[in-house]
Design a protein around this motif. Sequence first.
Motif, PDB file in Angstrom:
ATOM      1  N   MET A  48       1.022  -1.364   0.051  1.00 46.96           N
ATOM      2  CA  MET A  48      -0.019  -0.215  -0.166  1.00 46.96           C
ATOM      3  C   MET A  48       0.600   1.233  -0.193  1.00 46.96           C
ATOM      4  O   MET A  48       2.106   1.670   0.288  1.00 46.96           O
ATOM      5  N   ALA A  49       0.635   2.362  -0.730  1.00 48.27           N
ATOM      6  CA  ALA A  49       1.461   3.103  -1.014  1.00 48.27           C
ATOM      7  C   ALA A  49       0.880   4.551   0.037  1.00 48.27           C
ATOM      8  O   ALA A  49       0.035   3.676   1.190  1.00 48.27           O
ATOM      9  N   GLU A  50       1.469   5.508   0.007  1.00 46.75           N
ATOM     10  CA  GLU A  50       1.374   6.554   1.145  1.00 46.75           C
ATOM     11  C   GLU A  50      -0.102   6.859   1.707  1.00 46.75           C
ATOM     12  O   GLU A  50      -0.729   6.782   3.041  1.00 46.75           O
ATOM     13  N   ILE A  51      -1.118   7.103   1.268  1.00 50.60           N
ATOM     14  CA  ILE A  51      -2.209   7.721   1.443  1.00 50.60           C
ATOM     15  C   ILE A  51      -3.196   6.392   1.774  1.00 50.60           C
ATOM     16  O   ILE A  51      -3.878   6.403   2.945  1.00 50.60           O
ATOM     17  N   PRO A  52      -3.580   5.120   1.223  1.00 47.64           N
ATOM     18  CA  PRO A  52      -3.854   3.932   1.898  1.00 47.64           C
ATOM     19  C   PRO A  52      -3.869   3.395   3.224  1.00 47.64           C
ATOM     20  O   PRO A  52      -4.300   3.213   3.860  1.00 47.64           O
ATOM     21  N   ALA A  53      -2.333   3.767   2.571  1.00 49.86           N
ATOM     22  CA  ALA A  53      -1.230   3.199   3.868  1.00 49.86           C
ATOM     23  C   ALA A  53      -1.920   3.435   4.826  1.00 49.86           C
ATOM     24  O   ALA A  53      -1.855   3.425   6.583  1.00 49.86           O
ATOM     25  N   PHE A  54      -1.824   5.210   5.274  1.00 51.16           N
ATOM     26  CA  PHE A  54      -2.505   6.095   6.135  1.00 51.16           C
ATOM     27  C   PHE A  54      -3.885   6.027   6.960  1.00 51.16           C
ATOM     28  O   PHE A  54      -4.173   5.463   8.194  1.00 51.16           O
ATOM     29  N   GLN A  55      -4.720   5.895   5.959  1.00 45.83           N
ATOM     30  CA  GLN A  55      -5.881   4.821   6.150  1.00 45.83           C
ATOM     31  C   GLN A  55      -6.302   3.675   6.598  1.00 45.83           C
ATOM     32  O   GLN A  55      -6.666   3.172   7.594  1.00 45.83           O
ATOM     33  N   GLU A  56      -5.592   2.580   6.299  1.00 47.30           N
ATOM     34  CA  GLU A  56      -5.323   1.146   6.742  1.00 47.30           C
ATOM     35  C   GLU A  56      -4.951   1.258   8.630  1.00 47.30           C
ATOM     36  O   GLU A  56      -5.289   1.153   8.977  1.00 47.30           O
ATOM     37  N   LEU A  57      -3.675   2.037   8.281  1.00 42.32           N
ATOM     38  CA  LEU A  57      -3.208   2.680  10.178  1.00 42.32           C
ATOM     39  C   LEU A  57      -3.810   2.772  11.300  1.00 42.32           C
ATOM     40  O   LEU A  57      -4.027   2.464  11.846  1.00 42.32           O
ATOM     41  N   GLN A  58      -4.952   3.686  10.768  1.00 43.25           N
ATOM     42  CA  GLN A  58      -5.867   4.079  11.462  1.00 43.25           C
ATOM     43  C   GLN A  58      -6.837   3.120  11.931  1.00 43.25           C
ATOM     44  O   GLN A  58      -7.194   3.169  12.856  1.00 43.25           O
ATOM     45  N   ARG A  59      -7.184   2.249  10.987  1.00 44.42           N
ATOM     46  CA  ARG A  59      -7.916   0.976  10.816  1.00 44.42           C
ATOM     47  C   ARG A  59      -6.975   0.212  12.577  1.00 44.42           C
ATOM     48  O   ARG A  59      -7.889  -0.273  13.197  1.00 44.42           O
ATOM     49  N   ILE A  60      -5.833  -0.158  11.727  1.00 41.17           N
ATOM     50  CA  ILE A  60      -5.254  -1.138  12.964  1.00 41.17           C
ATOM     51  C   ILE A  60      -4.674  -0.810  14.432  1.00 41.17           C
ATOM     52  O   ILE A  60      -5.309  -1.120  15.234  1.00 41.17           O
ATOM     53  N   ASP A  61      -4.558   0.668  14.218  1.00 48.85           N
ATOM     54  CA  ASP A  61      -4.887   1.215  15.559  1.00 48.85           C
ATOM     55  C   ASP A  61      -6.479   1.520  16.342  1.00 48.85           C
ATOM     56  O   ASP A  61      -6.799   2.458  16.908  1.00 48.85           O
ATOM     57  N   SER A  62      -6.854   0.201  16.838  1.00 52.04           N
ATOM     58  CA  SER A  62      -8.298   0.020  17.474  1.00 52.04           C
ATOM     59  C   SER A  62      -8.645   1.005  18.902  1.00 52.04           C
ATOM     60  O   SER A  62      -9.259   1.168  18.831  1.00 52.04           O
TER      61      SER A  62
END
Length: 475
Positions: A48-62
């Motif tokens: 995942m490039a920067e922007i989808p990774a930014f969104q995904e990390l918010q999901r991981i950080d529950s």
Amino acid sequence: MTRPLLALGGVLVAAAVQAHPLGNFTINRYAALRAEPRTLTVRYVVDMAEIPAFQELQRIDSNGDQTIDDAEQRTYLARTAATLAEHLVLGVDGATLGLTSGATSLERLPGAGGLPTLRIEAWFAATLGASHGTVTFHDANFAGRPGWQEVVADGAAGVVVSASTVPRVDRSRALRAYPQDLLESPPQVTEARFRMAPGGALPKEGERVVDGTLVGAARFSDRLTELVASQAPLGPGFVLTALLLAAGLGALHALSPGHGKTVVGAYLVGARGTARHAVFLGLVVTATHTIGVYLLGLLVLTARASVMPERLYPWISIASGLVVLAVGASLAASRLEAAFAGHTHHDHPHPHPHDHHHDHGHVHLPADGTPVGWRSLLALGVSGGLLPCPSALVVMLGAIALGRIGFGLLLIVAFSAGLAAALTAIGLALVYARHLFERLPLDGRLARFAPVASALVISAAGLAIVLEALARLGA
């Protein structure tokens, strides 16, 4: 001032080695199929490039504490592996096989603007009744998301793979090195088919030396993202130098294809625009581009993974193109009417003494019938800045992630101002060049219809924007 310049010089060099090669919005996928005695395995990789990774990390950080602990990572990987398996279809001779999840891993790698990229690996296995038959594979993960999609297939010792629709050796080293010659048109392979049979393993192909890159192309706009990620203290000298560099990068970005240069020029020349009109256009572009980046960034932050910015961009382009097309069509209609009515500069009711001779040898372009409209100028300025630059969006998100929000927002303003300044300069140059054009000995009819031609150029530019956006949407 030397220290800030040296620090920013290092930043710009670093920028050429950190942006994602396929763009900040991409989600890249890779599947390696391996036929073994009684087993089919799938190694699946997501980059995942920067922007989808930014969104995904918010999901991981529950729990929202801005850190990813072991428990959150394990929970996320288990859930992600199950989701990935649901969208992988593996079959033999028409019978669908069940996939069992195996090992998983998660890596956060340096990206542009201080934002990380995300690499996810998952292994899956399916049990076979016999090591022969026709194998089919289909990957439906992240459907519609742009990025590299690669599938390879090979056989282990004791199994021969033949008649394969995909190669045995990959081109990207499992998404770790992207070949530069394929960055503009990455592979879009989501299906594979091959035959497997017991037997001695075929000779292995030699390991292919991949002339790839782990980093982004050295685009001027990519370097903007590293200004916000610099570790240098935010002293007055550093900030001022960074803002000047951001403005310069914005100006260079404006000189790349697009950004309404043709539209601005055609309008100002055809409508007899002045320097004041050109400056007004520049101010509108600056404001629109800055506000657009802010709004899209807030949308990504608040809506998280439910918003896919790369899917919004074509629709924003369509809106921009329709505005340009409407302005151009309106101008073409009014100017055509004026041209057929014979409205020229000399149609104005003013006295001409009989002994006054027009011996200056040129014909003026029409001055009335198509006055410069502030509404049209506003509409064109808005359309020129409506589509936010992806790098500016990365700057905003990176500034938020690094706690440098004010600095990041100022960089976006400076970048937008530089972009608008370049468009304004082009507009001013064309406004003053028009006076030279008017002095040419032109046929009266040609001069009368020149504004009509400029309006048609605007219409054609708007139509081209719309058609290109529709093509990106798959229409």
